[in-house]
Design a protein around this motif. Sequence first.
Motif, mmCIF file in Angstrom:
data_model
loop_
_atom_site.group_PDB
_atom_site.id
_atom_site.type_symbol
_atom_site.label_atom_id
_atom_site.label_comp_id
_atom_site.label_asym_id
_atom_site.label_seq_id
_atom_site.Cartn_x
_atom_site.Cartn_y
_atom_site.Cartn_z
ATOM 1 N N UNK A 28 0.834 -1.205 0.000
ATOM 2 C CA UNK A 28 0.000 0.000 0.000
ATOM 3 C C UNK A 28 0.867 1.254 0.000
ATOM 4 N N UNK A 29 1.933 1.257 0.792
ATOM 5 C CA UNK A 29 2.830 2.403 0.862
ATOM 6 C C UNK A 29 3.555 2.620 -0.465
ATOM 7 N N UNK A 30 4.051 1.545 -1.063
ATOM 8 C CA UNK A 30 4.777 1.661 -2.324
ATOM 9 C C UNK A 30 3.941 2.326 -3.400
ATOM 10 N N UNK A 31 2.677 2.013 -3.445
ATOM 11 C CA UNK A 31 1.825 2.566 -4.495
ATOM 12 C C UNK A 31 1.770 4.093 -4.449
ATOM 13 N N UNK A 32 1.976 4.675 -3.275
ATOM 14 C CA UNK A 32 1.966 6.135 -3.167
ATOM 15 C C UNK A 32 3.195 6.763 -3.814
#
Length: 289
Positions: A238-242
């Motif tokens: 989820x963090x990487x997608x940002x």
Amino acid sequence: MTDTGQISTTDLTIPASDGFELAATLFEPAQDNGRLVLINSAMAVKRGYYRKYAAFLAEHGFTTITYDYRGIGGSRPASLRGFKAYLWQWGAQDLDGLIAWIEVRYPSYKLLVVSHSVGGQIIGLTARNTRVAGMFGVAVQSAYWRLWSGFWRWRTFFIWYALIPVLARLLGYIPGKLGIGEDLPAGVALDWAHGGRCPKYILDLYCGTQHDHFVAFAAPFVDYSFSDDHYAPYETVKSLLTFYPNAVKTHKHLQPSDIGTQSIGHFGFFRDKFANTLWAESAAWLEGV
């Protein structure tokens, strides 16, 4: 999606943008669909691990290329001690060189990338990522240690703050027998650990113009995560997608039971037992982009 039957495979050397020779394998279908898939490996994983999956894609019409980053597999020197290689080079020079080579030899093909773990992180380090029409991610995650919980948080903390910094400087490389896969160049490992200590991981590690390349990537990007993957749990993906604010993003989180199996983990996606499920789903996505 149709099965085109026979494929041909050719081992190649392809220059990175700084001229470093990278080992690669080209999988060519008997009847191509005008789409080329470049497979970006996970950290410390040789391209041979993806061979069956690459052949599957070629059997279904995709021209496919696997390759080894500098310092890994067929792209490593006889000794890693004293060998200079850094994580930024895997994106800004190795991946960059592969895309440049593809642009020359397959100018009319739609370029797609299948990225495993770090392979999706380094997309943001090359200005050529605007050539990519879509990225299919498998467990592409941020490595910031606080994104894990419980035992795995403190295990990751120990690796980033102690194990890698000490061993990389003591031995001059990180031995694969520690459980990471292949032997890893010290510079890559130290970058990896440094990034893992930073809240924005690779964005904090490499400040400056490289951030523009993350922003510039605006293609469809689907990222799969799996409930039994301790190396890329839900919050890390989820963090990487940002990191890619302008990509057309989809996060698909699966339980193994969703596809009738007991385990998938961080590496299971590329096992041929998933040819009729995960592989077929990825091929359909790549064909539909």
